[in-house]
Each structure stands twice: as C-alpha cells, then as structure tokens.
Design a protein around this motif. Sequence first.
Motif, PDB file in Angstrom:
ATOM      1  N   ASP A  74      42.185  35.823  50.013  1.00  0.00           N
ATOM      2  CA  ASP A  74      42.415  36.933  49.092  1.00  0.00           C
ATOM      3  C   ASP A  74      43.617  37.754  49.542  1.00  0.00           C
ATOM      4  OD1 ASP A  74      41.429  38.088  51.351  1.00  0.00           O
ATOM      5  OD2 ASP A  74      39.888  39.289  50.366  1.00  0.00           O
ATOM      6  N   GLY A  75      44.585  37.057  50.115  1.00  0.00           N
ATOM      7  CA  GLY A  75      45.711  37.752  50.726  1.00  0.00           C
ATOM      8  C   GLY A  75      46.761  38.254  49.770  1.00  0.00           C
ATOM      9  N   MET A  76      46.719  37.838  48.506  1.00  0.00           N
ATOM     10  CA  MET A  76      47.706  38.311  47.547  1.00  0.00           C
ATOM     11  C   MET A  76      47.271  39.686  47.023  1.00  0.00           C
ATOM     12  SD  MET A  76      50.308  36.376  47.301  1.00  0.00           S
ATOM     13  CE  MET A  76      50.993  34.719  47.240  1.00  0.00           C
ATOM     14  N   GLN A  77      47.477  40.711  47.849  1.00  0.00           N
ATOM     15  CA  GLN A  77      46.976  42.040  47.555  1.00  0.00           C
ATOM     16  C   GLN A  77      47.962  42.829  46.698  1.00  0.00           C
ATOM     17  OE1 GLN A  77      43.996  42.859  48.367  1.00  0.00           O
ATOM     18  NE2 GLN A  77      43.478  41.217  49.804  1.00  0.00           N
ATOM     19  N   GLY A  78      47.453  43.927  46.148  1.00  0.00           N
ATOM     20  CA  GLY A  78      48.301  44.846  45.394  1.00  0.00           C
ATOM     21  C   GLY A  78      47.962  44.834  43.915  1.00  0.00           C
ATOM     22  N   GLN A  79      47.053  45.727  43.504  1.00  0.00           N
ATOM     23  CA  GLN A  79      46.610  45.723  42.112  1.00  0.00           C
ATOM     24  C   GLN A  79      47.756  46.012  41.155  1.00  0.00           C
ATOM     25  OE1 GLN A  79      43.535  44.771  41.038  1.00  0.00           O
ATOM     26  NE2 GLN A  79      44.529  44.800  39.037  1.00  0.00           N
ATOM     27  N   GLN A  80      48.684  46.888  41.582  1.00  0.00           N
ATOM     28  CA  GLN A  80      49.795  47.210  40.685  1.00  0.00           C
ATOM     29  C   GLN A  80      50.646  45.981  40.400  1.00  0.00           C
ATOM     30  OE1 GLN A  80      49.603  47.940  43.882  1.00  0.00           O
ATOM     31  NE2 GLN A  80      51.548  48.626  44.790  1.00  0.00           N
ATOM     32  N   TYR A  81      50.740  45.074  41.376  1.00  0.00           N
ATOM     33  CA  TYR A  81      51.508  43.845  41.176  1.00  0.00           C
ATOM     34  C   TYR A  81      50.709  42.841  40.344  1.00  0.00           C
ATOM     35  CZ  TYR A  81      54.097  46.036  44.955  1.00  0.00           C
ATOM     36  OH  TYR A  81      54.785  46.931  45.726  1.00  0.00           O
ATOM     37  N   ARG A  82      49.408  42.815  40.545  1.00  0.00           N
ATOM     38  CA  ARG A  82      48.569  41.960  39.701  1.00  0.00           C
ATOM     39  C   ARG A  82      48.658  42.400  38.243  1.00  0.00           C
ATOM     40  NH1 ARG A  82      44.954  38.726  42.392  1.00  0.00           N
ATOM     41  NH2 ARG A  82      44.739  39.089  44.651  1.00  0.00           N
ATOM     42  N   ASP A  83      48.710  43.712  38.043  1.00  0.00           N
ATOM     43  CA  ASP A  83      48.822  44.221  36.676  1.00  0.00           C
ATOM     44  C   ASP A  83      50.142  43.796  36.038  1.00  0.00           C
ATOM     45  OD1 ASP A  83      46.378  45.459  36.958  1.00  0.00           O
ATOM     46  OD2 ASP A  83      47.195  47.451  37.368  1.00  0.00           O
ATOM     47  N   ARG A  84      51.218  43.802  36.827  1.00  0.00           N
ATOM     48  CA  ARG A  84      52.516  43.342  36.322  1.00  0.00           C
ATOM     49  C   ARG A  84      52.447  41.875  35.923  1.00  0.00           C
ATOM     50  NH1 ARG A  84      57.257  45.744  38.037  1.00  0.00           N
ATOM     51  NH2 ARG A  84      58.217  44.100  36.784  1.00  0.00           N
ATOM     52  N   LEU A  85      51.783  41.065  36.742  1.00  0.00           N
ATOM     53  CA  LEU A  85      51.665  39.633  36.452  1.00  0.00           C
ATOM     54  C   LEU A  85      50.783  39.389  35.232  1.00  0.00           C
ATOM     55  CD1 LEU A  85      52.631  36.896  37.504  1.00  0.00           C
ATOM     56  CD2 LEU A  85      50.566  36.775  38.899  1.00  0.00           C
ATOM     57  N   THR A  86      49.760  40.205  35.075  1.00  0.00           N
ATOM     58  CA  THR A  86      48.898  40.089  33.895  1.00  0.00           C
ATOM     59  C   THR A  86      49.684  40.429  32.631  1.00  0.00           C
ATOM     60  OG1 THR A  86      46.907  40.623  35.169  1.00  0.00           O
ATOM     61  CG2 THR A  86      46.805  40.939  32.785  1.00  0.00           C
ATOM     62  N   ALA A  87      50.512  41.457  32.729  1.00  0.00           N
ATOM     63  CA  ALA A  87      51.312  41.874  31.572  1.00  0.00           C
ATOM     64  C   ALA A  87      52.376  40.843  31.217  1.00  0.00           C
ATOM     65  CB  ALA A  87      51.958  43.225  31.851  1.00  0.00           C
ATOM     66  N   ASP A  88      52.895  40.140  32.225  1.00  0.00           N
ATOM     67  CA  ASP A  88      53.917  39.109  32.010  1.00  0.00           C
ATOM     68  C   ASP A  88      53.551  37.892  32.865  1.00  0.00           C
ATOM     69  OD1 ASP A  88      56.096  37.493  31.645  1.00  0.00           O
ATOM     70  OD2 ASP A  88      57.579  38.907  32.421  1.00  0.00           O
ATOM     71  N   PRO A  89      52.744  36.968  32.335  1.00  0.00           N
ATOM     72  CA  PRO A  89      52.302  35.812  33.120  1.00  0.00           C
ATOM     73  C   PRO A  89      53.440  34.906  33.585  1.00  0.00           C
ATOM     74  CG  PRO A  89      50.940  36.096  31.157  1.00  0.00           C
ATOM     75  CD  PRO A  89      52.120  37.002  31.001  1.00  0.00           C
ATOM     76  N   ASP A  90      54.622  35.094  33.035  1.00  0.00           N
ATOM     77  CA  ASP A  90      55.795  34.295  33.416  1.00  0.00           C
ATOM     78  C   ASP A  90      56.630  34.981  34.501  1.00  0.00           C
ATOM     79  OD1 ASP A  90      57.010  31.791  32.825  1.00  0.00           O
ATOM     80  OD2 ASP A  90      58.616  32.794  31.756  1.00  0.00           O
ATOM     81  N   LEU A  91      56.204  36.144  34.964  1.00  0.00           N
ATOM     82  CA  LEU A  91      57.013  36.946  35.872  1.00  0.00           C
ATOM     83  C   LEU A  91      57.370  36.203  37.151  1.00  0.00           C
ATOM     84  CD1 LEU A  91      56.654  40.694  36.670  1.00  0.00           C
ATOM     85  CD2 LEU A  91      56.724  39.070  38.556  1.00  0.00           C
ATOM     86  N   HIS A  92      56.406  35.485  37.738  1.00  0.00           N
ATOM     87  CA  HIS A  92      56.688  34.811  39.010  1.00  0.00           C
ATOM     88  C   HIS A  92      57.729  33.714  38.839  1.00  0.00           C
ATOM     89  CE1 HIS A  92      53.591  32.501  37.031  1.00  0.00           C
ATOM     90  NE2 HIS A  92      53.681  31.523  37.904  1.00  0.00           N
ATOM     91  N   TRP A  93      57.731  33.024  37.696  1.00  0.00           N
ATOM     92  CA  TRP A  93      58.751  31.987  37.456  1.00  0.00           C
ATOM     93  C   TRP A  93      60.121  32.612  37.233  1.00  0.00           C
ATOM     94  CZ3 TRP A  93      56.881  28.234  39.622  1.00  0.00           C
ATOM     95  CH2 TRP A  93      55.675  27.627  39.305  1.00  0.00           C
ATOM     96  N   LYS A  94      60.158  33.756  36.584  1.00  0.00           N
ATOM     97  CA  LYS A  94      61.430  34.472  36.424  1.00  0.00           C
ATOM     98  C   LYS A  94      61.938  34.944  37.782  1.00  0.00           C
ATOM     99  CE  LYS A  94      60.133  36.145  31.818  1.00  0.00           C
ATOM    100  NZ  LYS A  94      59.706  37.338  31.026  1.00  0.00           N
ATOM    101  N   ALA A  95      61.030  35.449  38.614  1.00  0.00           N
ATOM    102  CA  ALA A  95      61.416  35.919  39.945  1.00  0.00           C
ATOM    103  C   ALA A  95      62.033  34.798  40.776  1.00  0.00           C
ATOM    104  CB  ALA A  95      60.201  36.494  40.669  1.00  0.00           C
ATOM    105  N   MET A  96      61.473  33.596  40.652  1.00  0.00           N
ATOM    106  CA  MET A  96      61.950  32.449  41.422  1.00  0.00           C
ATOM    107  C   MET A  96      63.126  31.739  40.762  1.00  0.00           C
ATOM    108  SD  MET A  96      58.315  30.842  42.749  1.00  0.00           S
ATOM    109  CE  MET A  96      59.141  29.567  43.737  1.00  0.00           C
ATOM    110  N   LEU A  97      63.674  32.352  39.711  1.00  0.00           N
ATOM    111  CA  LEU A  97      64.836  31.814  38.987  1.00  0.00           C
ATOM    112  C   LEU A  97      64.541  30.483  38.312  1.00  0.00           C
ATOM    113  CD1 LEU A  97      67.701  32.730  41.498  1.00  0.00           C
ATOM    114  CD2 LEU A  97      66.942  33.993  39.467  1.00  0.00           C
TER     115      LEU A  97
END
Length: 266
Positions: A74-97
């Motif tokens: 459960d090491g991927m902590q940070g609710q505010q970041y989880r909320d960002r990912l929920t709002a934009d499920p593609d965010l991590h792919w955009k971050a990784m270019l």
Amino acid sequence: MGGTEHLTVRREGATLVLTLNRPDARNALSLAMLVGLYDGWIEADADDAIRSIVLTGAGGAFCAGMDLKALAGDGMQGQQYRDRLTADPDLHWKAMLRHHRPRKPVIAAVEGYCVAGGTEILQGTDIRVAGESATFGLFEVRRGLFPIGGSTVRLQRQIPRTHALEMLLTGRPYSAREAAGIGLIGHVVPDGTALARALEVAGRINTCGPLAVEAVKASVYETAEMTETDGLAAELARGWPVFDTADAKEGARAFAEKRPPLYKRA
C-alpha cells in the motif's frame, strides 16, 4: 511554479528543470512523482517564456522504474494524488510521455540508473545526455511483466529492431557507451556532468526562434510514419507559415546587423 515531494521544479533562464526527487528509492516512480511530472509538462506548454525542458534525477540516479514494493503493498500513498488520478485516469501515461508530447524540446540528463519505467520515459524525450556510468534497460520481462509504457512500439522506431528486441526480450542492463552505440542516447559525458551538458544544449535551443523550434519538433514527429511524399507535403504546411512571422524577419535582420536576435514569439 509547481512540484511535489517527489518532483522538484525550478527555472534556469528559459529552461524548466524537472527533477525526479526520490533518491532513497533511486527515484522509483510514485503517484506524487507522476502528478508532479504531468503538472510540469503542462506548465511548460502553457508558459511561452519557457523554451526548453530538462528532465533529470536527484541523488545520482535518473529513475529505477515503478516502485514494485509499493505496488505489491500500500505504498502508493497520498489521497490528493489518488484523487487527481481518479479525475484523469490517463494522467500517469501523460506524465510518462506515453500519451503527451510537450511542444517544447525535452532534454534528458541521466546519471546512474535509468531502467524499466526510466528507460520508457526516456523514449518520450527528444535529446538525451548520460553520465558514463549510467545504466539503461527494460527489466520487465525478468519480473514477468510487460513494458507497457510504450517500449514495444517506440523502441524499434528509435533504434534498430534487432537491438530493440534484444533489450526487450533479455531484460539485461546496458552501459551508457552501449546505449550510445545503438542510438538510444546521444551524448556520453563524465559522471556528474550530464545536467550541465543538458543545460548547455537547452541554452543553445533557447537562443533560437521559439516558433521555429516548436514547428521543427512538431514536423519531425508528425511526419515520422508518413510516406516521403506525404511527409514533404506536411513539412511545407508546417514550415511555410514560420517564414511569415515577425520572428523570422527579426532573425534575418539580426544576422545582417551582426547582433543577437530578440525573438517575441510573433
């Protein structure tokens, strides 16, 4: 200026420097890092004063890929970041270019480990500098995983297919010299100087016409998979308007007057 606890942001003149900042974990990817990266790309796109981006890592490493220990627990902590990912499920792919290409040139400054997800992010950058002790590789198959950050598509378009397949299918590490030899990176420099060299390259880009730079980058990528005929037509459509800009006139005038040009993105 943004940033998170795992991604720092600073300005070096007209260059935005994004630093993966989790050195105790060799800058393994975290939600905080991914959100910070995505916000950094968006900041660079939105700010016309930024002409180039340098991506690097803190503590003598670039990025060791995804945090497998965190994924297993459960090491991927940070609710505010989880909320960002929920709002934009593609965010991590955009971050990784994978699903986003900044319009400004992106220069990677690599020291130490640049493996798995690190090598995948690297493939989304435009110019690559590495310290001589840097290590590259796509280790996913060794863990029974798939390099889903784009490597089975991009790598064979960036280096010869035989080298791409060997890297993908063996999961072995590559030295900086070997990575340069197959075309994965462009510069090998003494350890500890990759960032300085990347900033030097960025500085040269920053002296050029920003509209021209962005049009050239866009043309290279949009014509990459076209036929030569279609590509040449697309190049004309992209390039001719640049000649009608005030910046183009300023470049010619500055050359004639033997002075540095003063570009205004106009």
